[in-house]
Design a protein around this motif. Structure first.
Motif, PDB file in Angstrom:
ATOM      1  N   GLY A  22     -71.997 -48.145 -21.147  1.00  0.00           N
ATOM      2  CA  GLY A  22     -72.633 -49.448 -21.317  1.00  0.00           C
ATOM      3  C   GLY A  22     -74.117 -49.424 -21.026  1.00  0.00           C
ATOM      4  O   GLY A  22     -74.923 -50.046 -21.740  1.00  0.00           O
ATOM      5  N   ILE A  23     -74.504 -48.708 -19.965  1.00  0.00           N
ATOM      6  CA  ILE A  23     -75.931 -48.586 -19.644  1.00  0.00           C
ATOM      7  C   ILE A  23     -76.649 -47.849 -20.768  1.00  0.00           C
ATOM      8  O   ILE A  23     -77.771 -48.204 -21.154  1.00  0.00           O
ATOM      9  CB  ILE A  23     -76.126 -47.861 -18.294  1.00  0.00           C
ATOM     10  CG1 ILE A  23     -75.555 -48.697 -17.143  1.00  0.00           C
ATOM     11  CG2 ILE A  23     -77.602 -47.579 -18.043  1.00  0.00           C
ATOM     12  CD1 ILE A  23     -75.526 -47.965 -15.806  1.00  0.00           C
ATOM     13  N   ASP A 461     -71.663 -52.352 -28.497  1.00  0.00           N
ATOM     14  CA  ASP A 461     -72.771 -53.310 -28.461  1.00  0.00           C
ATOM     15  C   ASP A 461     -72.476 -54.445 -27.481  1.00  0.00           C
ATOM     16  O   ASP A 461     -73.353 -54.861 -26.703  1.00  0.00           O
ATOM     17  CB  ASP A 461     -73.016 -53.891 -29.854  1.00  0.00           C
ATOM     18  CG  ASP A 461     -74.085 -53.134 -30.625  1.00  0.00           C
ATOM     19  OD1 ASP A 461     -74.905 -52.457 -29.982  1.00  0.00           O
ATOM     20  OD2 ASP A 461     -74.088 -53.211 -31.861  1.00  0.00           O
ATOM     21  N   ARG A 462     -71.245 -54.939 -27.525  1.00  0.00           N
ATOM     22  CA  ARG A 462     -70.880 -56.026 -26.610  1.00  0.00           C
ATOM     23  C   ARG A 462     -70.844 -55.535 -25.165  1.00  0.00           C
ATOM     24  O   ARG A 462     -71.207 -56.282 -24.246  1.00  0.00           O
ATOM     25  CB  ARG A 462     -69.543 -56.638 -27.027  1.00  0.00           C
ATOM     26  CG  ARG A 462     -69.626 -57.381 -28.366  1.00  0.00           C
ATOM     27  CD  ARG A 462     -68.397 -58.205 -28.665  1.00  0.00           C
ATOM     28  NE  ARG A 462     -67.228 -57.435 -29.036  1.00  0.00           N
ATOM     29  CZ  ARG A 462     -66.927 -57.057 -30.273  1.00  0.00           C
ATOM     30  NH1 ARG A 462     -67.747 -57.343 -31.280  1.00  0.00           N
ATOM     31  NH2 ARG A 462     -65.816 -56.390 -30.532  1.00  0.00           N
ATOM     32  N   LEU A 463     -70.430 -54.291 -24.945  1.00  0.00           N
ATOM     33  CA  LEU A 463     -70.470 -53.724 -23.600  1.00  0.00           C
ATOM     34  C   LEU A 463     -71.910 -53.595 -23.120  1.00  0.00           C
ATOM     35  O   LEU A 463     -72.224 -53.910 -21.956  1.00  0.00           O
ATOM     36  CB  LEU A 463     -69.780 -52.349 -23.594  1.00  0.00           C
ATOM     37  CG  LEU A 463     -69.836 -51.571 -22.273  1.00  0.00           C
ATOM     38  CD1 LEU A 463     -69.146 -52.339 -21.152  1.00  0.00           C
ATOM     39  CD2 LEU A 463     -69.216 -50.183 -22.443  1.00  0.00           C
ATOM     40  N   GLY A 464     -72.809 -53.157 -24.007  1.00  0.00           N
ATOM     41  CA  GLY A 464     -74.215 -53.050 -23.636  1.00  0.00           C
ATOM     42  C   GLY A 464     -74.808 -54.394 -23.255  1.00  0.00           C
ATOM     43  O   GLY A 464     -75.571 -54.505 -22.283  1.00  0.00           O
ATOM     44  N   THR A 465     -74.453 -55.431 -23.998  1.00  0.00           N
ATOM     45  CA  THR A 465     -74.916 -56.782 -23.670  1.00  0.00           C
ATOM     46  C   THR A 465     -74.338 -57.244 -22.340  1.00  0.00           C
ATOM     47  O   THR A 465     -75.040 -57.874 -21.527  1.00  0.00           O
ATOM     48  CB  THR A 465     -74.514 -57.756 -24.792  1.00  0.00           C
ATOM     49  OG1 THR A 465     -75.123 -57.340 -26.018  1.00  0.00           O
ATOM     50  CG2 THR A 465     -74.939 -59.173 -24.467  1.00  0.00           C
ATOM     51  N   HIS A 466     -73.086 -56.940 -22.113  1.00  0.00           N
ATOM     52  CA  HIS A 466     -72.418 -57.279 -20.851  1.00  0.00           C
ATOM     53  C   HIS A 466     -73.154 -56.632 -19.674  1.00  0.00           C
ATOM     54  O   HIS A 466     -73.428 -57.289 -18.651  1.00  0.00           O
ATOM     55  CB  HIS A 466     -70.971 -56.786 -20.927  1.00  0.00           C
ATOM     56  CG  HIS A 466     -70.134 -57.062 -19.715  1.00  0.00           C
ATOM     57  ND1 HIS A 466     -69.614 -58.306 -19.439  1.00  0.00           N
ATOM     58  CD2 HIS A 466     -69.720 -56.244 -18.707  1.00  0.00           C
ATOM     59  CE1 HIS A 466     -68.910 -58.242 -18.320  1.00  0.00           C
ATOM     60  NE2 HIS A 466     -68.958 -57.011 -17.857  1.00  0.00           N
ATOM     61  N   ILE A 467     -73.487 -55.350 -19.822  1.00  0.00           N
ATOM     62  CA  ILE A 467     -74.205 -54.625 -18.768  1.00  0.00           C
ATOM     63  C   ILE A 467     -75.590 -55.225 -18.554  1.00  0.00           C
ATOM     64  O   ILE A 467     -76.026 -55.468 -17.417  1.00  0.00           O
ATOM     65  CB  ILE A 467     -74.315 -53.139 -19.125  1.00  0.00           C
ATOM     66  CG1 ILE A 467     -72.941 -52.460 -19.144  1.00  0.00           C
ATOM     67  CG2 ILE A 467     -75.259 -52.413 -18.170  1.00  0.00           C
ATOM     68  CD1 ILE A 467     -72.283 -52.313 -17.813  1.00  0.00           C
TER      69      ILE A 467
END
Length: 483
Positions: A22-23, A461-467
């Motif tokens: 994610g980071i 992409d959604r994980l990156g936004t979450h992070i």
């Protein structure tokens, strides 16, 4: 100048791999060139790299998150367990030796040079290298000669962020206890902490964050809420494969072998709305209502064949076929389906031959050479293109290979029984190809409605936004150091 920071866990399975992925996506979205790195990993779920080696599957996912091709430098030491006390040691993508755990502990210091070499070579290709630890630095009995956690952090002179898993409970003890047991120099290397897998209102843990800061002096990088879509990403552990019943779904039963390997074949099937993947645990019968029994790869085919029979799954498999079901064996599973497995050089144990399940008229001879390659193939029944990889020892030949169902570089591949209901091949990852997956399922009475690679990238992409929403990435970059 390249920067770097290391993510370590206050325990195993705190979510380090997913967090680094994610980071990586979040920083890539900022325009940075990111490289994931794990000095030592232990997994039989490997990925084949563009430079012709193998690394842990988690680092391949992190490379995808970072929008770059996976290379062997991202995971220079990979341990692939073959028995309860021994593992194959892969160094910079190539098999080097097989060692018992006690002997590996003695060999670890000699591998530090290889990990540092890969780390510094990788660093020349990125703005930031995100390092993932293994297990926990609190396992101080493993500190001598360590190359996975603080030993590597010290050798590479990089700072550490410590991650705790609040879903397990006792996260304050996880974080504070780690500082308590660490040698002072190692504790001083930790520059911050983060809390992962929080369910509910994160503000309820504000007092907890303050308490951790008071007892450690480490700043908080944030509390990460539970990420509901984690199950949609390729799993590093077979226990992470979604295995829940879906009404009226096409059912794929997968016997959980003792040394199950390269089970990423299951990931694209598990996310299909119309497919239910059921991992069958030892001691349970293969379900009578399965449409397809998929026998996965194995790190120790002959031992897992004995394990398969010990569960009575060989009897269940015959009953499944009598009911009109289908069987697919991939890699080790393919070898098990044949008449004979011959290991003349004792690669997997004592030299000798064992009888296979006898459902395909083929024989396998174990050979020392490992086949390791990314492959482009064609599904012969429909002409669908297939992307996958080979990672196996052994050569399989026999009359049923005349009914091959794949073609790789113009050479036929795989085997099919005379009645067409038992199939085998060495190609892993084939279900990631949408057209093939759809055609294969349709021929067996199932259906596909997912664009797997596109959906995986969208989840990243959604994980990156979450992070980016919940973790202080500016502080993370501030804590990182030039290398």
């Amino acid at each position: 100048m390249t920067r770097s920071i290391m993510i370590q866990g206050a325990g195993s399975n705190v979510g380090k791999s997913m967090l680094v992925a994610g980071i990586a996506r979040a920083l890539s979205n900022r325009g940075l060139s990111v490289a994931p790195f794990k000095p030592q990993n232990m997994s039989n779920n490997a990925a084949v790299t563009v430079d012709g080696g193998e690394i842990g599957r988690a680092q391949a996912l992190q490379a995808l998150a970072a929008r770059r091709d996976p290379t062997t430098d991202m995971n220079p030491v990979l341990l692939k367990p073959e028995t309860d006390i021994g593992a194959q040691v892969i160094v910079q993508g190539k098999r080097m030796m097989t060692l018992k755990a006690r002997d590996y502990a003695k060999a670890k210091p000699s591998l530090l040079d290889a990990t540092l070499e890969s780390f510094h070579r990788l660093a020349t290709t990125a703005d930031i290298v995100l390092i993932e630890g293994a297990g926990s630095p609190a396992e101080i009995n493993l500190r001598a000669g360590d190359i996975a956690n603080m030993g590597f952090a010290e050798a590479a002179n990089v700072p550490v962020v410590l991650v705790g898993d609040i879903d397990r409970g006792g996260v304050i003890a996880q974080i504070v206890g780690t500082k308590t047991v660490l040698p002072p120099a190692d504790a001083a290397r930790i520059k911050g902490f983060a809390i992962n897998k929080f369910r509910g209102d994160v503000s309820l843990f504000d007092d907890g964050l303050a308490s951790i800061f008071d007892m450690t002096g480490w700043p908080s990088l944030g509390v990460l809420p539970w990420f509901d879509e984690a199950w949609r990403l390729p799993a590093e552990d077979v226990m992470d494969i979604a295995s829940s019943p879906k009404p009226d779904a096409f059912k794929v039963a997968v016997p959980r072998l003792a040394r199950i390997a390269n089970f990423d074949d299951l990931d694209p099937l598990s996310v299909e709305p119309g497919v239910s993947v059921e991992i069958v645990e030892p001691g349970r019968p293969l379900p009578g209502d399965a449409d397809l029994v998929l026998i996965p790869g194995s790190k120790s085919t002959i031992a897992d064949l004995a394990h398969f029979r010990a569960q009575g799954w060989d009897i269940d498999l015959l009953a499944h076929l009598r009911r009109g079901g289908h069987v697919l064996g991939i890699c080790g599973g393919y070898q098990m389906l044949g008449r004979v497995i011959d290991d003349p050089e004792g690669i997997e144990g004592p030299p000798g031959k064992v009888e296979g399940l006898g459902l395909l008229d083929v024989e396998t001879t174990m050979t020392p050479k490992k086949h390791l390659a990314l492959q482009q193939a064609e599904y012969l029944p429909t002409g669908a293109s297939v992307c996958g990889y080979e990672i196996h020892i052994g050569e399989t030949t026999g009359p049923d290979c005349v009914r091959a169902w794949l073609s790789i570089g113009g050479t036929t591949h795989g085997a099919t029984s005379g009645n067409g209901r038992v199939m085998g091949c060495y190609l892993h990852g084939l279900f990631s190809s949408d057209q093939f997956r759809g055609d294969f399922l349709a021929q067996l009475g199932g259906a596909s409605s997912t664009a797997y690679d596109a959906e995986t990238d969208a989840v990243l992409d959604r994980l990156g936004t979450h992070i980016a929403t919940h973790l202080d990435l500016d502080l993370l970059l501030e804590l990182s150091v030039e290398i």
